[in-house]
Design a protein around this motif. Structure first.
Motif, PDB file in Angstrom:
ATOM      1  N   GLY A  32      56.114  34.632  46.318  1.00  0.00           N
ATOM      2  CA  GLY A  32      56.444  35.763  45.465  1.00  0.00           C
ATOM      3  C   GLY A  32      57.898  35.829  45.076  1.00  0.00           C
ATOM      4  O   GLY A  32      58.342  36.831  44.491  1.00  0.00           O
ATOM      5  N   ARG A  33      58.653  34.781  45.343  1.00  0.00           N
ATOM      6  CA  ARG A  33      60.075  34.735  44.961  1.00  0.00           C
ATOM      7  C   ARG A  33      60.167  34.106  43.568  1.00  0.00           C
ATOM      8  O   ARG A  33      60.675  33.007  43.372  1.00  0.00           O
ATOM      9  N   PHE A  34      59.647  34.838  42.602  1.00  0.00           N
ATOM     10  CA  PHE A  34      59.431  34.275  41.271  1.00  0.00           C
ATOM     11  C   PHE A  34      60.727  33.953  40.536  1.00  0.00           C
ATOM     12  O   PHE A  34      60.789  32.954  39.813  1.00  0.00           O
ATOM     13  N   GLU A  35      61.737  34.782  40.680  1.00  0.00           N
ATOM     14  CA  GLU A  35      62.989  34.502  39.974  1.00  0.00           C
ATOM     15  C   GLU A  35      63.616  33.200  40.468  1.00  0.00           C
ATOM     16  O   GLU A  35      64.147  32.406  39.688  1.00  0.00           O
ATOM     17  N   GLU A  36      63.575  32.993  41.784  1.00  0.00           N
ATOM     18  CA  GLU A  36      64.117  31.751  42.328  1.00  0.00           C
ATOM     19  C   GLU A  36      63.262  30.556  41.919  1.00  0.00           C
ATOM     20  O   GLU A  36      63.780  29.459  41.668  1.00  0.00           O
ATOM     21  N   ALA A  37      61.948  30.759  41.856  1.00  0.00           N
ATOM     22  CA  ALA A  37      61.071  29.684  41.394  1.00  0.00           C
ATOM     23  C   ALA A  37      61.399  29.325  39.941  1.00  0.00           C
ATOM     24  O   ALA A  37      61.497  28.140  39.586  1.00  0.00           O
ATOM     25  N   LYS A  38      61.601  30.344  39.123  1.00  0.00           N
ATOM     26  CA  LYS A  38      61.975  30.082  37.721  1.00  0.00           C
ATOM     27  C   LYS A  38      63.267  29.285  37.641  1.00  0.00           C
ATOM     28  O   LYS A  38      63.389  28.360  36.835  1.00  0.00           O
ATOM     29  N   ARG A  39      64.203  29.629  38.481  1.00  0.00           N
ATOM     30  CA  ARG A  39      65.493  28.934  38.476  1.00  0.00           C
ATOM     31  C   ARG A  39      65.317  27.456  38.810  1.00  0.00           C
ATOM     32  O   ARG A  39      65.947  26.591  38.190  1.00  0.00           O
ATOM     33  N   ASP A  40      64.448  27.154  39.759  1.00  0.00           N
ATOM     34  CA  ASP A  40      64.204  25.745  40.103  1.00  0.00           C
ATOM     35  C   ASP A  40      63.512  25.017  38.960  1.00  0.00           C
ATOM     36  O   ASP A  40      63.865  23.879  38.625  1.00  0.00           O
ATOM     37  N   TYR A  41      62.511  25.631  38.354  1.00  0.00           N
ATOM     38  CA  TYR A  41      61.810  24.977  37.247  1.00  0.00           C
ATOM     39  C   TYR A  41      62.751  24.742  36.057  1.00  0.00           C
ATOM     40  O   TYR A  41      62.675  23.707  35.393  1.00  0.00           O
ATOM     41  N   GLN A  42      63.620  25.706  35.809  1.00  0.00           N
ATOM     42  CA  GLN A  42      64.578  25.542  34.720  1.00  0.00           C
ATOM     43  C   GLN A  42      65.566  24.421  35.017  1.00  0.00           C
ATOM     44  O   GLN A  42      65.997  23.701  34.107  1.00  0.00           O
TER      45      GLN A  42
END
Length: 552
Positions: free
Chosen positions: A384-394
């Motif tokens: 559920g740490r979606f913002e951090e996940a987005k940062r990794d994908y970016q």
């Protein structure tokens, strides 16, 4: 939002985020691609949806093998036979395929959920000229023979006639041999006469040129662990020999409870990743004769071929412990990847805190590699740490903008934060880069429905179902969308074709699957009204019409 193959969605549900999971279930809690509560894969039979790995939800957990491909090829093609060129030794990264050196009887390997297919091109080979044998050591050998065409003797002379100008000695020897032979019986004379007539009926031919390969050929392959050699089936059709090798039932350790401590995992610090491909080592500088490198390469291959997730973790750990302290130019490359791959194994067991720590080490040691960053994003998304996940994908997309898995994953993370418009855009980019990436297309259809573009979403669902009739996620989604649109009869027909019982569970649908709220509510309404109608002995149409104040 999550998508799954028909194979994955037909498995027993496992609550990976519920706090406790059994060891047997948790070992499949993460696929080699996207976060989901079960391991997926393509099954035989009807066509299944196609994805980057045949998996569901966020693509990730890539085994970091592709970067060592050139080194492995160099060692494999040497005379030592250090690396076994058997099945499943190629890279496991999406889009990275290993091209084997040219060999006799080249073959393809296709792995499905319950079997392995070996496909050999054998044009012009008769079925009876193919021999298949499996040794006690698990070596599969394919032997093929194709005799070369022969010129027929000139007319008026049989194959047994002596050539013109043969000496008298030959004639006398032939006559003596004939006198020594017993008087042939009538049946033998008749058979000989019949054979002579058949040969006479054959067209005369002269071989002028031979370019196609003739003779005997063979190929030996060491079968991998986890297959049933006794159940191999062969089929020859259209010049292709297909061997179907069933997978053996794995002996799982006893089921024990494992606590998935999401609070502890959430406490693991994750620093932003800055992937720097320019720092990648030059593998041409590695000393292929280094005995420690060769031993490490053997362990690496054993880890990739491990029979289960526990064995895999143990082999990656051994590489880390035995080679992590060495001072050699190849150590960061190999050991850093071992850290990342061990993180994959631990993620599949639900040990998310340890997995995050392993990914962090891999990223620090191999700052040039995108794989551990993508894999870390999958775990962060699961927590559920979606913002951090987005940062990794970016970060992955910054160095690999053509990676469809990263775009799809970024879309999934956006659904976690409620950014459905961005999610639909990112799914579209993934599908544009990989038109066969059906999971990205399905994800986009669900996102479009949440955005109120119902007609377009229904159209895309129907399109996917025409290609993949056994796609339960799209079948259930279409049933819910049609029900909400007032097309009860058609919705009923679609819903009756959904065989996966988990779609009846709203907690699973909203939690594990993260379906769009609008579609989940529509499906729940369909299920509830069908239940009321069944209890009352009436029709669903009548109940649905009553809900809308209309008539059937």
């Amino acid at each position: 939002m999550k998508l799954a193959t028909a194979a994955a969605l037909s498995a027993r549900p496992v609550a990976c985020n519920a706090g406790r999971v059994s060891a047997r279930a948790s070992c499949t809690s993460m696929a080699e691609g996207r976060w989901r509560p079960m391991r997926a894969g393509r099954m035989g039979g009807p066509r299944r949806p196609e994805g980057m790995h045949g998996n569901c939800t966020s693509e990730g957990l890539r085994n970091s093998w592709a970067g060592l491909e050139s080194l492995a090829r160099e060692l494999e093609e040497g005379s030592t036979g250090l690396l076994d060129p058997s099945l499943f030794t190629g890279p496991r990264r999406a889009g990275a395929w290993r091209r084997a050196p040219t060999r006799p009887l080249p073959f393809d390997v296709i792995e499905q959920a319950d079997r392995v297919l070996l496909m050999f091109d054998l044009p012009g080979i008769a079925r009876n000229d193919v021999k298949i044998k499996v040794s006690q050591e698990g070596i599969l050998t394919i032997s093929v023979s194709r005799p070369a065409p022969q010129s027929t003797p000139p007319a008026g002379r049989s194959d047994g006639d002596a050539p013109a100008g043969a000496g008298a000695a030959a004639e006398e020897a032939e006559g003596a041999a004939a006198e020594a032979q017993p008087e042939p019986v009538v049946e033998a004379e008749a058979a000989a006469e019949e054979e002579k007539e058949e040969k006479a009926a054959e067209p005369q031919q002269t071989v002028v040129r031979l370019e196609r390969p003739y003779g005997s050929f063979s190929r030996s392959i060491r079968l991998p662990k986890g297959v049933d050699a006794d159940g191999i089936a062969a089929k020859m059709a259209d010049g292709v020999l297909t061997l179907t090798i069933p997978k053996a039932a794995r002996q799982q350790p006893p089921s024990v409870s494992i606590s998935v401590d999401h609070a502890a995992a959430a406490a693991v610090d994750v620093l932003p990743a800055a992937i720097r491909p320019e720092l990648a080592p030059d593998q041409a500088l590695y000393d292929a004769a280094d005995p420690q490198l060769r031993a490490a390469a053997r362990l690496l291959q054993q880890a990739l071929n491990a029979g289960d997730v526990w064995e895999e973790e143990a082999r990656w750990t051994r590489i880390i412990e035995e080679y992590g302290g060495l001072d050699a130019n190849w150590v960061p490359d190999l050991v850093g990847r071992a850290w990342g791959n061990r993180g994959n194994a631990r993620s599949r067991q639900g040990r998310l805190r340890e997995a995050l720590a392993d990914y962090n080490r891999s990223i620090a040691i191999c700052p040039w590699s995108a794989d551990p960053v993508l894999n870390r994003g999958v775990v962060l998304e699961a927590l559920g740490r979606f913002e951090e996940a987005k940062r990794d994908y970016q970060a992955v997309l910054a160095v690999a903008p053509d990676d469809p898995a990263a775009w799809n994953n970024l879309g999934n993370a956006c659904t976690g934060t409620g950014d459905w418009g961005e999610a639909a855009e990112y799914y579209g980019r993934a599908a544009q880069l990989a038109p066969a990436f059906s999971f990205a297309l399905a994800n986009r259809a669900l996102a479009l429905y949440q955005l109120g573009q119902d007609n377009r979403a229904i159209k895309e669902m129907r399109s996917l179902l025409r290609k993949y009739p056994d796609f339960p996620d799209m079948r259930a989604g279409l049933a819910a969308a049609l029900w909400e649109a007032g097309l009860e009869a058609e919705a009923e027909a679609e819903w009756q074709r959904v065989g996966d019982p988990r779609y009846r569970d709203p907690a699973w649908l909203r939690g594990e699957r993260r379906w769009p709220p609008r579609l989940a509510e529509a499906l729940q309404a369909l299920i509830e009204i069908r239940g009321v109608a069944a209890a009352a002995g009436g029709t669903t149409c009548a109940s649905g019409a009553a809900r809308r104040g209309a008539s059937c």
